[in-house]
Design a protein around this motif. Structure first.
Motif, short mmCIF file in Angstrom:
data_model
loop_
_atom_site.label_atom_id
_atom_site.label_comp_id
_atom_site.label_asym_id
_atom_site.label_seq_id
_atom_site.Cartn_x
_atom_site.Cartn_y
_atom_site.Cartn_z
N THR A 196 16.92 -2.65 18.35
CA THR A 196 15.91 -3.69 18.08
C THR A 196 16.55 -4.76 17.21
O THR A 196 17.72 -4.66 16.84
N VAL A 197 15.78 -5.79 16.91
CA VAL A 197 16.29 -6.93 16.16
C VAL A 197 15.32 -7.25 15.03
O VAL A 197 14.11 -7.34 15.27
N TRP A 198 15.87 -7.39 13.83
CA TRP A 198 15.04 -7.79 12.69
C TRP A 198 15.03 -9.30 12.60
O TRP A 198 15.95 -9.97 13.06
N HIS A 199 13.97 -9.83 11.98
CA HIS A 199 13.83 -11.29 11.96
C HIS A 199 13.59 -11.83 10.55
O HIS A 199 12.76 -11.30 9.81
N VAL A 200 14.35 -12.86 10.20
CA VAL A 200 14.09 -13.59 8.96
C VAL A 200 13.47 -14.92 9.37
O VAL A 200 14.12 -15.74 10.02
N THR A 201 12.21 -15.10 9.02
CA THR A 201 11.47 -16.25 9.53
C THR A 201 11.39 -17.37 8.50
O THR A 201 11.69 -17.17 7.32
N GLY A 202 10.98 -18.53 8.95
CA GLY A 202 10.82 -19.68 8.06
C GLY A 202 9.41 -19.72 7.49
O GLY A 202 8.64 -18.77 7.67
N ALA A 244 18.06 -14.75 12.29
CA ALA A 244 17.55 -15.62 11.23
C ALA A 244 17.05 -16.91 11.87
O ALA A 244 17.69 -17.43 12.79
N ALA A 245 15.93 -17.43 11.37
CA ALA A 245 15.29 -18.58 12.01
C ALA A 245 16.04 -19.88 11.81
O ALA A 245 15.74 -20.88 12.47
N ASN A 246 17.02 -19.91 10.91
CA ASN A 246 17.93 -21.06 10.88
C ASN A 246 19.27 -20.63 10.31
O ASN A 246 19.43 -19.51 9.79
N ASP A 247 20.25 -21.52 10.41
CA ASP A 247 21.61 -21.16 10.03
C ASP A 247 21.75 -20.95 8.53
O ASP A 247 22.52 -20.11 8.08
#
Lengths: 331, 331
Positions: free
Chosen positions: B175-181, B237-240
């Motif tokens: 699965t993939v974890w997400h860091v959002t804005g 990650a939602a951005n660089d």
DNA sequence: GTTAAGAATGTTTACGCAAACATCCGGCAA
DNA sequence: TTGCCGGATGTTTGCGTAAACATTCTTAAC
């Protein structure tokens, strides 16, 4: 406006007085006029207003690119400060840094509705473009040494660079290598000059300069070259992004930072604290630069007295984890 | 203008014709007028011109900040494209993302000399500000889903995020974890939504979201949390910049990238290729977004027919060195 | 009650330009 | 030669506002 006047049962002049906030309008009348404005969705026509007043309440900002952190932060600060003073900002990008490009921008600018101009680039490029400024339009310059002809506002590049180099020397490094920015950039030249001066004053050897173009990729190339210099234990990069490239190059070549090599950047962009390792760098107060620009320009516009001179905004060295004593001196 | 006419021995109307490039002026007369203009340093007054023509040849750009790469790159592209079309750009920064802030900006804007507006922010914030647009002023929106009310131009956020997540799944990650804005950002929500969808469609577990604010520092905090999750082998990650923070956190906690954990970003900022390791990320074509905005807006201005709808600019996944197969599957 | 002073509001005008219309002139067909 | 056409140029006008000046009304002192 006439419609509003009719609806409110007053003359158009009274409407004008209300919309400009002039005194001498009784509260009840004022209320009526405002109500009429609201009903009719009236908005003053700024062209007519500008025509009558002879001023646009607008500042033009002419620059090459927003891609560098410094420029975009400065522009943002300028915009914010100008807004607070009731001025709008018009952006005039110069696509290519050639004479033609600058000339084109200024030709457009000549017809543009601005009361003053802030130039964010080396002023020689303007001169090269044989530029004739619209009379009555004031100018303030960033990133230039034209302090004798135009007012200049800038970060104290030289002092920032001095702090960076002295920091490295104080840590015990014999000398400091430098990754510089493009030759056309005044900031770049100023930082390189200060770096050279500090080394010479301290009686240290001045290693050859590695030239970059502000980009991380160019920093990487310079870093690869420096990684091959066994005597290189300290690097001062002219901006943070090139420092990032240097860090990557050193890492790839197995040179540890800061154990083997210390690295200092310039700008203190928000990301710098998240580099590997967090970057020691020179903090620039872009917001202050922006504020001073607008302030200086508005003062000129109001006073018509152009008094060239340079305002320098101080810098601070932010020490993080990319600098340390050279390994020979540990302990 | 009258002076020029007198000097050239013609009427002011002929001067006007020359300066607007109208036909029907004989070459010899034209030459005389131009010479007179040059001698007197005449410049057309744009206020009067705008008043007469009812158009300013200016586009307003309203946004919160230039500090994010995406915004500044988009603005730059807008400025460049607008310049090419003979339009100038007026920047309207909204200091604080509150109703008052937006309302203030729009009040100023109402009096501002613009023919159209490009809004770079979630449009709900505009609605919340109870905004009344000056009639006749067209609007194009970036970073919003208001395609049913305003024309929208945007990067294809969802597709970009899908590519990123699928890339990680294809590599073999469970699965993939997400860091959002930030939650207020449409882009941020859209990317998170697409991430969730891909996982659900693939029948994978959807781990809890780590919320950031676009900054590297917030990415670092999120990264520290994720480094403590042994099951976490892939992060989107939602951005660089947040990805940069994640990289640093993982590094500090001794988790290797990409051997132990794969990381993907979003934006493909110029620095991304210089991170440690160079970042796999989703490339956005900001320049194209800017061009489309201006194009769409000018079309509206010329046609007066507002036809809401959304233009999506495609993205590409750029695979660098921050992603790999999970270690259990190596070989 | 009268009058002057001053506050509130109305009227006129000009800002600089360009569209619309008016005029002038040369050339060409009848 | 006459008359007419069309290109080149001149004249008039109004865009929406605010300054300057004019007028009206209110208030208060005598």
């Amino acid at each position: 406006m006439a419609d509003v006047a009719r609806l409110a049962g007053v003359s158009s002049q009274t409407v004008s007085r209300v919309s400009t906030g002039h005194p001498g309008v009784v509260e009840s009348t004022r209320r009526q006029v405002l109500e009429a404005m609201r009903q009719l969705g009236y908005r003053p026509n700024s062209a007519a207003r500008a025509l009558k007043r002879g001023t646009f309440r607008t500042i033009g900002v002419i620059l090459f690119t927003l891609a560098t952190t410094g420029n975009s932060r400065t522009v943002e600060a300028i915009a914010a400060q100008a807004a607070q003073e009731g001025y709008a900002i018009t952006l005039i990008p110069v696509a290519v840094p050639t004479q033609d490009g600058v000339l084109g921008a200024f030709t457009r600018l000549g017809e543009l509705a601005v009361d003053g101009i802030i130039v964010i680039m080396e002023v020689h490029l303007l001169d090269a473009a044989n530029l004739v400024l619209p009379p009555g339009v004031q100018v303030v310059v960033v990133d230039s040494d034209a302090g004798d002809r135009y007012p200049v506002v800038d970060t104290d590049q030289a002092d920032g660079a001095r702090q960076a180099v002295r920091h490295l020397l104080d840590l015990g490094h014999r000398t400091v290598w430098h990754v510089t920015g493009p030759a056309e950039s005044f900031s770049s030249e100023r930082r390189a000059q200060a770096w050279r001066n500090v080394l010479e004053e301290a009686g240290r050897e001045v290693p050859p300069v590695q030239r970059g173009d502000w980009s991380a990729a160019s920093g990487y190339r310079a870093g690869l070259a420096l990684a091959g210099e066994p005597s290189c234990t300290a690097i001062f990069a002219a901006n943070d992004q090139m420092a990032l490239g240097v860090l990557r190059a050193l890492h790839e070549r197995g040179r540890r930072v800061p154990a083997d090599v210390s690295v200092v950047g310039f700008d203190d962009i928000p990301d710098a604290g998240s580099y590997l390792p967090p970057l020691t760098t020179v903090h620039q107060d872009f917001a202050e630069v922006g504020r001073r620009c607008v302030h200086g320009l508005l003062e000129q516009i109001r006073d018509e007295r152009a008094e060239p001179g340079t305002v320098l905004v101080p810098t601070t060295l932010v020490v993080r984890e990319s600098t340390a004593r050279p390994s020979g001196l540990v302990g």
